[in-house]
Design a protein around this motif. Structure first.
Motif, PDB file in Angstrom:
ATOM      1  N   ARG A   1     -11.190  17.930  21.866  1.00 12.36           N
ATOM      2  CA  ARG A   1     -11.301  18.646  22.949  1.00 12.36           C
ATOM      3  C   ARG A   1     -11.842  17.909  24.067  1.00 12.36           C
ATOM      4  O   ARG A   1     -12.777  16.823  23.806  1.00 12.36           O
ATOM      5  CB  ARG A   1     -11.907  20.007  22.827  1.00 12.36           C
ATOM      6  N   ARG A   2     -11.505  18.026  25.375  1.00 11.31           N
ATOM      7  CA  ARG A   2     -12.144  17.176  26.532  1.00 11.31           C
ATOM      8  C   ARG A   2     -13.407  18.142  26.659  1.00 11.31           C
ATOM      9  O   ARG A   2     -13.623  19.254  26.997  1.00 11.31           O
ATOM     10  CB  ARG A   2     -11.179  17.349  27.576  1.00 11.31           C
ATOM     11  N   LEU A   3     -14.187  17.122  26.844  1.00 14.20           N
ATOM     12  CA  LEU A   3     -15.744  17.369  27.609  1.00 14.20           C
ATOM     13  C   LEU A   3     -16.178  16.573  28.649  1.00 14.20           C
ATOM     14  O   LEU A   3     -15.717  15.686  29.016  1.00 14.20           O
ATOM     15  CB  LEU A   3     -16.926  16.724  26.297  1.00 14.20           C
ATOM     16  N   SER A   4     -16.902  17.398  29.483  1.00 13.30           N
ATOM     17  CA  SER A   4     -17.498  16.772  30.517  1.00 13.30           C
ATOM     18  C   SER A   4     -18.687  15.846  29.951  1.00 13.30           C
ATOM     19  O   SER A   4     -19.068  16.081  28.895  1.00 13.30           O
ATOM     20  CB  SER A   4     -18.175  17.758  31.505  1.00 13.30           C
ATOM     21  N   MET A   5     -18.922  15.266  30.949  1.00 14.59           N
ATOM     22  CA  MET A   5     -20.346  14.068  30.755  1.00 14.59           C
ATOM     23  C   MET A   5     -21.632  14.936  30.372  1.00 14.59           C
ATOM     24  O   MET A   5     -22.175  14.521  29.178  1.00 14.59           O
ATOM     25  CB  MET A   5     -20.555  12.957  31.563  1.00 14.59           C
ATOM     26  N   ASP A   6     -21.910  16.093  30.956  1.00 15.64           N
ATOM     27  CA  ASP A   6     -22.839  16.905  30.942  1.00 15.64           C
ATOM     28  C   ASP A   6     -22.627  17.524  29.496  1.00 15.64           C
ATOM     29  O   ASP A   6     -23.815  17.588  28.985  1.00 15.64           O
ATOM     30  CB  ASP A   6     -22.949  17.662  32.031  1.00 15.64           C
ATOM     31  N   ASP A   7     -21.623  18.016  29.046  1.00 13.13           N
ATOM     32  CA  ASP A   7     -21.394  18.885  27.954  1.00 13.13           C
ATOM     33  C   ASP A   7     -21.656  17.964  26.581  1.00 13.13           C
ATOM     34  O   ASP A   7     -22.225  18.168  25.808  1.00 13.13           O
ATOM     35  CB  ASP A   7     -20.061  19.359  27.761  1.00 13.13           C
ATOM     36  N   ALA A   8     -20.942  16.512  26.652  1.00 11.07           N
ATOM     37  CA  ALA A   8     -21.165  15.403  25.828  1.00 11.07           C
ATOM     38  C   ALA A   8     -22.600  15.233  25.638  1.00 11.07           C
ATOM     39  O   ALA A   8     -23.192  15.173  24.468  1.00 11.07           O
ATOM     40  CB  ALA A   8     -20.429  14.390  26.061  1.00 11.07           C
ATOM     41  N   ALA A   9     -23.430  14.879  26.692  1.00  2.47           N
ATOM     42  CA  ALA A   9     -24.773  14.665  26.666  1.00  2.47           C
ATOM     43  C   ALA A   9     -25.587  15.733  26.047  1.00  2.47           C
ATOM     44  O   ALA A   9     -26.404  15.260  25.133  1.00  2.47           O
ATOM     45  CB  ALA A   9     -25.519  14.184  28.069  1.00  2.47           C
ATOM     46  N   GLU A  10     -25.194  16.859  26.206  1.00  3.94           N
ATOM     47  CA  GLU A  10     -26.001  17.930  25.697  1.00  3.94           C
ATOM     48  C   GLU A  10     -25.755  17.903  24.170  1.00  3.94           C
ATOM     49  O   GLU A  10     -26.831  18.303  23.390  1.00  3.94           O
ATOM     50  CB  GLU A  10     -25.473  19.419  26.265  1.00  3.94           C
ATOM     51  N   ILE A  11     -24.527  17.875  23.862  1.00  3.43           N
ATOM     52  CA  ILE A  11     -24.019  17.676  22.288  1.00  3.43           C
ATOM     53  C   ILE A  11     -24.879  16.395  21.620  1.00  3.43           C
ATOM     54  O   ILE A  11     -25.363  16.433  20.571  1.00  3.43           O
ATOM     55  CB  ILE A  11     -22.624  17.702  21.882  1.00  3.43           C
ATOM     56  N   PHE A  12     -24.920  15.491  22.306  1.00  2.00           N
ATOM     57  CA  PHE A  12     -25.537  14.188  21.725  1.00  2.00           C
ATOM     58  C   PHE A  12     -27.085  14.322  21.548  1.00  2.00           C
ATOM     59  O   PHE A  12     -27.456  13.727  20.511  1.00  2.00           O
ATOM     60  CB  PHE A  12     -25.093  12.945  22.694  1.00  2.00           C
ATOM     61  N   GLU A  13     -27.450  15.211  22.374  1.00  4.16           N
ATOM     62  CA  GLU A  13     -29.141  15.419  22.317  1.00  4.16           C
ATOM     63  C   GLU A  13     -29.496  16.696  21.430  1.00  4.16           C
ATOM     64  O   GLU A  13     -30.593  16.394  20.927  1.00  4.16           O
ATOM     65  CB  GLU A  13     -29.608  15.569  23.870  1.00  4.16           C
TER      66      GLU A  13
END
Length: 111
Positions: free
Chosen positions: A7-19
């Motif tokens: 699924r496509r994620l925004s940079m903000d969403d990806a950063a939240e998941i990464f953290e």
């Protein structure tokens, strides 16, 4: 096993998941980021970061993500290559690391 497009994620969403995410979500998000986010440098920083993650699935996703970045952008940083190269010492990730580094060699040739 059936292929499922990430699924496509925004940079903000990806950063939240990464953290804050669990290893499964981090691995999926790292693949998504490498395929869909345009900021190669930002994704590479996460690739480098996650090559030392405690989960082998996250480390494997880091290698796969580097291969995607090389294929899609035609370039990757020496730091990201070195980080993924370090995964070759892990018996369980040796193949994934070699595949990613082969993609780097193939897709960044001449760049």
């Amino acid at each position: 096993m059936q292929y499922e497009e990430p699924r496509r994620l925004s940079m903000d969403d990806a950063a939240e998941i990464f953290e804050n995410g669990n290893p499964y979500d981090i691995a999926e998000s790292l693949i998504s980021a490498s395929l869909y986010l345009p900021d190669r440098g930002w994704v590479e920083q996460w690739v480098i970061h996650f090559t030392s993650h405690s989960s082998p699935d996250v480390r494997r996703a880091s290698a796969l993500a580097l291969g995607h970045l090389a294929r899609l952008h035609g370039a990757v940083s020496p730091q990201a290559v070195a980080a993924v190269s370090s995964l070759r010492a892990d018996v369980g990730l040796h193949g994934a690391a070699n595949d990613a580094l082969e993609d780097v060699e193939i897709f960044t040739r001449g760049n």
